[in-house]
Design a protein around this motif. Structure first.
Motif, mmCIF file in Angstrom:
data_model
loop_
_atom_site.group_PDB
_atom_site.id
_atom_site.type_symbol
_atom_site.label_atom_id
_atom_site.label_comp_id
_atom_site.label_asym_id
_atom_site.label_seq_id
_atom_site.Cartn_x
_atom_site.Cartn_y
_atom_site.Cartn_z
ATOM 1 N N ALA A 1 0.837 -1.197 0.000
ATOM 2 C CA ALA A 1 0.000 0.000 0.000
ATOM 3 C C ALA A 1 0.875 1.250 0.000
ATOM 4 C CB ALA A 1 -0.912 0.008 1.225
ATOM 5 N N PRO A 2 0.312 2.385 -0.436
ATOM 6 C CA PRO A 2 1.036 3.659 -0.334
ATOM 7 C C PRO A 2 1.356 3.996 1.118
ATOM 8 C CG PRO A 2 -0.896 3.874 -1.750
ATOM 9 C CD PRO A 2 -1.005 2.543 -1.059
ATOM 10 N N LEU A 3 2.378 4.817 1.301
ATOM 11 C CA LEU A 3 2.802 5.159 2.666
ATOM 12 C C LEU A 3 1.721 5.899 3.437
ATOM 13 C CD1 LEU A 3 6.526 6.176 2.067
ATOM 14 C CD2 LEU A 3 5.566 3.954 2.675
ATOM 15 N N GLU A 4 0.880 6.648 2.748
ATOM 16 C CA GLU A 4 -0.210 7.334 3.438
ATOM 17 C C GLU A 4 -1.107 6.341 4.169
ATOM 18 O OE1 GLU A 4 -4.060 10.237 2.433
ATOM 19 O OE2 GLU A 4 -2.614 9.703 0.868
ATOM 20 N N ASP A 5 -1.385 5.205 3.527
ATOM 21 C CA ASP A 5 -2.208 4.190 4.181
ATOM 22 C C ASP A 5 -1.498 3.608 5.388
ATOM 23 O OD1 ASP A 5 -4.130 4.592 2.272
ATOM 24 O OD2 ASP A 5 -3.670 2.794 1.112
ATOM 25 N N TRP A 6 -0.210 3.321 5.236
ATOM 26 C CA TRP A 6 0.538 2.754 6.352
ATOM 27 C C TRP A 6 0.599 3.722 7.535
ATOM 28 C CZ3 TRP A 6 1.896 -2.102 7.205
ATOM 29 C CH2 TRP A 6 1.935 -2.983 6.119
ATOM 30 N N ARG A 7 0.743 5.006 7.248
ATOM 31 C CA ARG A 7 0.762 6.005 8.329
ATOM 32 C C ARG A 7 -0.579 6.034 9.046
ATOM 33 N NH1 ARG A 7 3.518 9.538 3.928
ATOM 34 N NH2 ARG A 7 5.748 9.169 4.375
ATOM 35 N N ARG B 1 11.606 6.747 6.182
ATOM 36 C CA ARG B 1 12.939 6.269 5.823
ATOM 37 C C ARG B 1 12.823 4.946 5.069
ATOM 38 N NH1 ARG B 1 14.779 2.218 9.285
ATOM 39 N NH2 ARG B 1 13.614 1.955 11.235
ATOM 40 N N ASP B 2 13.767 4.735 4.189
ATOM 41 C CA ASP B 2 13.810 3.490 3.427
ATOM 42 C C ASP B 2 14.307 2.337 4.287
ATOM 43 O OD1 ASP B 2 13.003 4.784 1.135
ATOM 44 O OD2 ASP B 2 15.019 5.026 0.331
ATOM 45 N N GLY B 3 13.976 1.130 3.852
ATOM 46 C CA GLY B 3 14.529 -0.056 4.495
ATOM 47 C C GLY B 3 13.493 -0.836 5.274
ATOM 48 N N VAL B 4 13.975 -1.586 6.247
ATOM 49 C CA VAL B 4 13.135 -2.467 7.057
ATOM 50 C C VAL B 4 12.638 -1.707 8.280
ATOM 51 C CG1 VAL B 4 13.121 -4.563 8.438
ATOM 52 C CG2 VAL B 4 14.320 -4.532 6.261
ATOM 53 N N VAL B 5 11.333 -1.723 8.490
ATOM 54 C CA VAL B 5 10.727 -0.986 9.596
ATOM 55 C C VAL B 5 9.908 -1.944 10.454
ATOM 56 C CG1 VAL B 5 9.084 0.828 10.223
ATOM 57 C CG2 VAL B 5 10.623 1.155 8.276
ATOM 58 N N SER C 1 9.876 1.885 0.872
ATOM 59 C CA SER C 1 10.576 2.734 -0.096
ATOM 60 C C SER C 1 9.906 4.099 -0.085
ATOM 61 C CB SER C 1 10.534 2.147 -1.503
ATOM 62 O OG SER C 1 11.071 3.078 -2.433
ATOM 63 N N VAL C 2 10.595 5.074 0.493
ATOM 64 C CA VAL C 2 10.041 6.425 0.535
ATOM 65 C C VAL C 2 9.997 7.020 -0.872
ATOM 66 C CG1 VAL C 2 10.381 8.757 1.428
ATOM 67 C CG2 VAL C 2 10.779 6.789 2.918
ATOM 68 N N ALA C 3 11.067 6.805 -1.653
ATOM 69 C CA ALA C 3 11.129 7.368 -3.002
ATOM 70 C C ALA C 3 9.989 6.855 -3.871
ATOM 71 C CB ALA C 3 12.476 7.032 -3.638
#
Length: 248
Positions: A192-198, A207-211, A223-225
């Motif tokens: 999903a887009p980061l907006e949904d995850w937030r 930040r990129d990577g494993v969260v 992936s922020v980009a």
């Protein structure tokens, strides 16, 4: 008292209204495969495979299954594959031979009383009554969220001194007659887009990577980009006999 929705279709809304335990991850609502087996669809097409435990006339626990024809070995894409196979077979008029459990939920106010095992037994009997030869479950052990970086294969293999699984939910299945068959390493996927995850988690996802995400059994890849995050959840395959057994 135990019933199926085939017997009590009037209880469908109350059965699906049983809440998940507090702290259950909201992000699992982002699973696309789950749209194939939404509550109303399952209740309408396979009411005989939706089991409810009643307190008086009030549902306090549920077990939900879907039927499909087995394709040999249990799939690595566990929960998602069960949902897809059930939908495919229904559309193609394929005669099923297996019940796949999607979930077991006990109302938070009624937990700790052995209701999960009671529902498991009822699910086995409902599968047998439907003429299905086996019941398989891609089990989601919620305590795995405490060690998200540990491989599920290692986690599921941990045992106590008495030989039972160290994980309490896997232990419930084994005590009820289930057998651990292996791991589904990519059982459920949420992208999903980061907006949904937030919105789901309240985390910044900046930040990129494993969260690590609370409630997740494995890390989330970000992936922020590219403005997306992907969660691939491992589950544990457990099989149950479908012959009638006594609860207790």
């Amino acid at each position: 008292m135990l019933v199926t929705l085939a017997r009590r279709p009037d209880l469908a809304e109350a059965v699906y209204a049983i809440p998940y335990p507090p702290g259950s991850p909201a992000f699992m609502a982002g699973s696309l495969a789950s749209l194939l087996v939404r509550g109303r669809r399952v209740a309408r097409r396979w009411p005989h495979l939706v089991v409810a435990l009643l307190d008086g006339d009030q549902p306090i626990a549920r077990g939900i299954m879907v039927p499909f024809r087995g394709r040999g070995s249990l799939p690595a894409r566990g929960w998602d594959e069960v949902a897809v196979w059930a939908a495919e077979d229904a559309l193609d008029d394929v005669v099923p031979d297996t019940a796949g459990a999607l979930e077991i939920a006990v109302h938070p106010e009624h937990q700790g009383r052995g209701h999960s095992r009671t529902v498991l037994v009822a699910m086995r009997e409902a599968a047998a009554a439907a003429g299905l030869g086996s019941l398989v479950i891609p089990v989601r052990p919620p305590d795995k969220a405490a060690v998200p970086s540990q491989p599920m294969r290692e986690y599921a293999a941990e045992t106590r001194a008495d030989g039972l699984p160290a994980d309490r939910w896997l232990r419930t299945h084994v005590r009820a007659g289930g057998r651990v068959e292996g791991v589904a390493p990519c059982s459920a996927t949420v992208q999903a887009p980061l907006e949904d995850w937030r919105r789901w988690t309240g985390l910044p996802f900046d930040r990129d990577g494993v969260v690590p995400v609370p409630g997740a059994l494995a890390p989330v890849f970000v992936s922020v980009a590219q403005d997306f995050a992907v969660y691939v959840e491992p589950n544990v395959w457990v099989s149950h006999p479908v012959v009638s057994v006594q609860s207790g």
